[in-house]
Design a protein around this motif. Sequence first.
Motif, PDB file in Angstrom:
ATOM      1  N   TRP A 208     -19.692  22.101  12.501  1.00 58.24           N
ATOM      2  CA  TRP A 208     -20.980  22.446  13.098  1.00 58.24           C
ATOM      3  C   TRP A 208     -20.708  22.836  14.546  1.00 58.24           C
ATOM      4  O   TRP A 208     -19.620  22.602  15.072  1.00 58.24           O
ATOM      5  N   TYR A 209     -21.703  23.447  15.167  1.00 54.05           N
ATOM      6  CA  TYR A 209     -21.626  23.758  16.587  1.00 54.05           C
ATOM      7  C   TYR A 209     -22.345  22.658  17.361  1.00 54.05           C
ATOM      8  O   TYR A 209     -23.504  22.350  17.089  1.00 54.05           O
ATOM      9  N   GLY A 210     -21.622  22.059  18.316  1.00 56.22           N
ATOM     10  CA  GLY A 210     -22.197  20.979  19.086  1.00 56.22           C
ATOM     11  C   GLY A 210     -21.475  20.810  20.406  1.00 56.22           C
ATOM     12  O   GLY A 210     -20.639  21.639  20.800  1.00 56.22           O
ATOM     13  N   HIS A 211     -21.772  19.714  21.080  1.00 59.00           N
ATOM     14  CA  HIS A 211     -21.098  19.374  22.335  1.00 59.00           C
ATOM     15  C   HIS A 211     -19.692  18.892  21.992  1.00 59.00           C
ATOM     16  O   HIS A 211     -19.531  17.943  21.223  1.00 59.00           O
ATOM     17  N   HIS A 212     -18.674  19.526  22.571  1.00 67.95           N
ATOM     18  CA  HIS A 212     -17.302  19.217  22.175  1.00 67.95           C
ATOM     19  C   HIS A 212     -16.901  17.780  22.491  1.00 67.95           C
ATOM     20  O   HIS A 212     -15.954  17.257  21.904  1.00 67.95           O
ATOM     21  N   GLU A 213     -17.636  17.110  23.394  1.00 70.32           N
ATOM     22  CA  GLU A 213     -17.310  15.726  23.700  1.00 70.32           C
ATOM     23  C   GLU A 213     -17.496  14.806  22.497  1.00 70.32           C
ATOM     24  O   GLU A 213     -16.856  13.752  22.413  1.00 70.32           O
ATOM     25  N   VAL A 214     -18.357  15.180  21.560  1.00 74.97           N
ATOM     26  CA  VAL A 214     -18.501  14.385  20.336  1.00 74.97           C
ATOM     27  C   VAL A 214     -17.156  14.307  19.618  1.00 74.97           C
ATOM     28  O   VAL A 214     -16.730  13.234  19.166  1.00 74.97           O
ATOM     29  N   GLU A 215     -16.479  15.427  19.494  1.00 76.24           N
ATOM     30  CA  GLU A 215     -15.186  15.462  18.802  1.00 76.24           C
ATOM     31  C   GLU A 215     -14.116  14.705  19.585  1.00 76.24           C
ATOM     32  O   GLU A 215     -13.284  14.005  18.995  1.00 76.24           O
ATOM     33  N   LEU A 216     -14.137  14.829  20.906  1.00 76.64           N
ATOM     34  CA  LEU A 216     -13.173  14.098  21.721  1.00 76.64           C
ATOM     35  C   LEU A 216     -13.378  12.595  21.593  1.00 76.64           C
ATOM     36  O   LEU A 216     -12.406  11.822  21.505  1.00 76.64           O
TER      37      LEU A 216
END
Length: 279
Positions: A208-216
């Motif tokens: 999905w497209y989101g705030h990359h900090e979620v993945e970090l």
Amino acid sequence: MPNFPTRQVEAATDAIVVRLTELSGGEIGRVWRAGLDSGQSVAVKTGPAPLDVEARSLRVLADHGAPVPSVVCATEDVLVLEYVPGDEWTPDAERALGRLVARLHGETADAYGWPEPTWKGRFEQPNPRTGDWPAFFGEYRLRPVADAAHRHEGVDDDTRARVHALADDTHDLLPDNPTPRFLHGDLWRNNAIPAENDVRALLDPAPWYGHHEVELAYADWCGLGEDFRNGYETVLDVDPAFEDRRPLYELYFALDHAYHFPDEEYDRWAADRLDRLGY
């Protein structure tokens, strides 16, 4: 072996399965390596989520330049992939994974979400397209997973109510419009295949497209540490304010685990993040 879809695999590969090994790492579904009489091997996955969605997600990853196994056959119930062997994780491989993920995060969109729901294990992630990041994370990440965990007795009434109270306030806790970046969606070591100094393939995306900090936050939470981060930061910078937002993003993962693996431990983890955030 019980539950192995022999007929589907043989039809998809036009070969006979002669060897079968169940592989570790499938937390929700089951995964096998099937040796064929053609001399080739394939990876075969079954599970509770629609696997044709996973196949489409793998193809999107490939379109964005990520290494993925080629899809041999995909139905809702069975996914047959090229078998990709792996080596042990090394610091060089973790740094390479960090660089790869940062390059994926360099792919951007004009809204958060995805064209269809994606599946993180058994949890169906709603992905309606929206331009409001705090609203998206509260309405389509925190509330649904808290409700799912509560239905499965993974969190108690109090934790669910606290999550809903926090979701009411996400506009006070999160940036309004961080760049919507392409996320793998389920990034941890078991969903990547390492080479000695590189990454051979990414697996099991829930993009999905989101705030990359979620993945970090998830990568850190799952044990991808300093080497991963060092590799990542050769490509993209990390905002120092990420540390303030980390507990909020970790809350989502604690609730996801509480749903999939109901246990008081994950309820405590969720409660700890809520305590840190003042809820």
